[in-house]
Design an enzyme around this catalytic site. Structure first.
Site, PDB file in Angstrom:
ATOM      1  N   ASP A  83      50.216  38.795  -4.403  1.00  0.00           N
ATOM      2  CA  ASP A  83      49.548  38.466  -5.839  1.00  0.00           C
ATOM      3  C   ASP A  83      48.728  37.397  -6.031  1.00  0.00           C
ATOM      4  O   ASP A  83      49.154  36.195  -6.114  1.00  0.00           O
ATOM      5  CB  ASP A  83      50.641  38.598  -6.743  1.00  0.00           C
ATOM      6  N   HIS A 101      50.622  45.079 -14.398  1.00  0.00           N
ATOM      7  CA  HIS A 101      49.442  44.535 -15.192  1.00  0.00           C
ATOM      8  C   HIS A 101      47.988  45.377 -14.894  1.00  0.00           C
ATOM      9  O   HIS A 101      46.964  44.659 -15.296  1.00  0.00           O
ATOM     10  CB  HIS A 101      49.165  43.009 -15.066  1.00  0.00           C
ATOM     11  N   ASN A 138      46.775  40.146 -10.755  1.00  0.00           N
ATOM     12  CA  ASN A 138      46.918  38.843 -11.646  1.00  0.00           C
ATOM     13  C   ASN A 138      45.883  37.938 -11.455  1.00  0.00           C
ATOM     14  O   ASN A 138      45.567  36.943 -11.924  1.00  0.00           O
ATOM     15  CB  ASN A 138      48.322  38.116 -11.331  1.00  0.00           C
TER      16      ASN A 138
END
Length: 255
Positions: A9, A69, A41
């Site tokens: 990430d 997300h 992210n």
């Protein structure tokens, strides 16, 4: 034998900028053929935007995976019209985008599947059933699964479930790299979590003080990206492109 680089990430502007400084050296050092980056992210303030996605693609990502997300930025929903930006496979029908993408390398190709867990996460479709259905459609033995999940037990169980069926199962979401890389069933590379790319002295990429205050006092705080030196977490997966068998999995930490 081919090598796939998976980058954990990427967090915010600092993570993207640091990746831009190091990615070419990492790819050269490990003789990388394919690069997959989790970018959920990568935008300032979390989520993913067209700007952050384009930056990761310019840096050499063949496919970008995401997670819980993926739809954080409603003004960037159209990025999922692209074949090389994925959202989790087990989101409901009708959601923008898709959960599988292909990298065409000429005489072989690689399928990348983005999957999300349901333990302590959103109540999505059962990830096991989703995998069973999608694997019936995949026409290459080279299959990477980014399993975006919170619970380590769920990730381990999925790894064993897919052992022998896919090339590798790499976990994301917790931003903390685990030290359990292995090859399951003499075929499937596995790592519970690849970790994160971003500020090392942080709480999952967030500045330490507000993260501590939130947990300590339980009052609302505004999280900000940590402004500390960064590192890159990920894994290098060596595989036989004819059989899809993982022959080696190596964690990487680059500072």
């Amino acid at each position: 034998m081919k090598k796939l680089l998976f980058i954990g990430d990427v967090v915010g502007k600092n993570g993207c900028d640091f990746l831009s400084e190091r990615i070419y050296d990492i790819k050269k050092k490990h003789e990388i053929d394919i690069t997959v980056v989790n970018g959920e992210n990568s935008a300032q303030g979390n989520g993913i935007t067209k700007f952050s996605a384009d930056m990761l693609l310019r840096l050499g990502a063949d496919i970008i995976t995401t997670g819980n997300h993926c739809f954080k930025r409603r003004d960037s929903m159209d990025i999922y019209n692209r074949d090389n930006i994925l959202r989790p496979l087990n989101f409901p029908d009708g959601c923008p985008g898709k959960g599988i993408g292909y990298i065409d390398c000429g005489y072989y190709k690689v399928a990348v599947i983005n999957l999300m867990g349901t333990v302590y996460m959103e109540a999505l479709d059962n990830p096991y059933g989703a995998m069973d259905r999608i694997l019936e459609t995949v026409n290459t033995p080279n299959i990477l699964v980014d399993f975006h999940a919170e619970a380590t037990a769920e990730k381990k169980a999925m790894g064993y479930y897919l052992a022998g069926k896919v090339t590798a199962v790499i976990g994301t979401h917790t931003h903390v790299q685990t030290a359990d890389e292995t090859i399951l069933n003499e075929h499937t590379g596995y790592l519970t979590d690849a970790g994160m790319t971003g500020p090392e002295e942080s709480v999952l990429g967030v500045a330490v003080r507000p993260a501590v205050d939130k947990q300590r006092f339980k009052y609302p705080v505004r999280f900000t990206e940590a402004q500390t030196p960064c590192f890159i977490n990920g894994a290098v997966i060596s595989f036989d492109e004819k059989s899809g068998k993982c022959t080696k999995i190596e964690r990487i930490i680059d500072r």
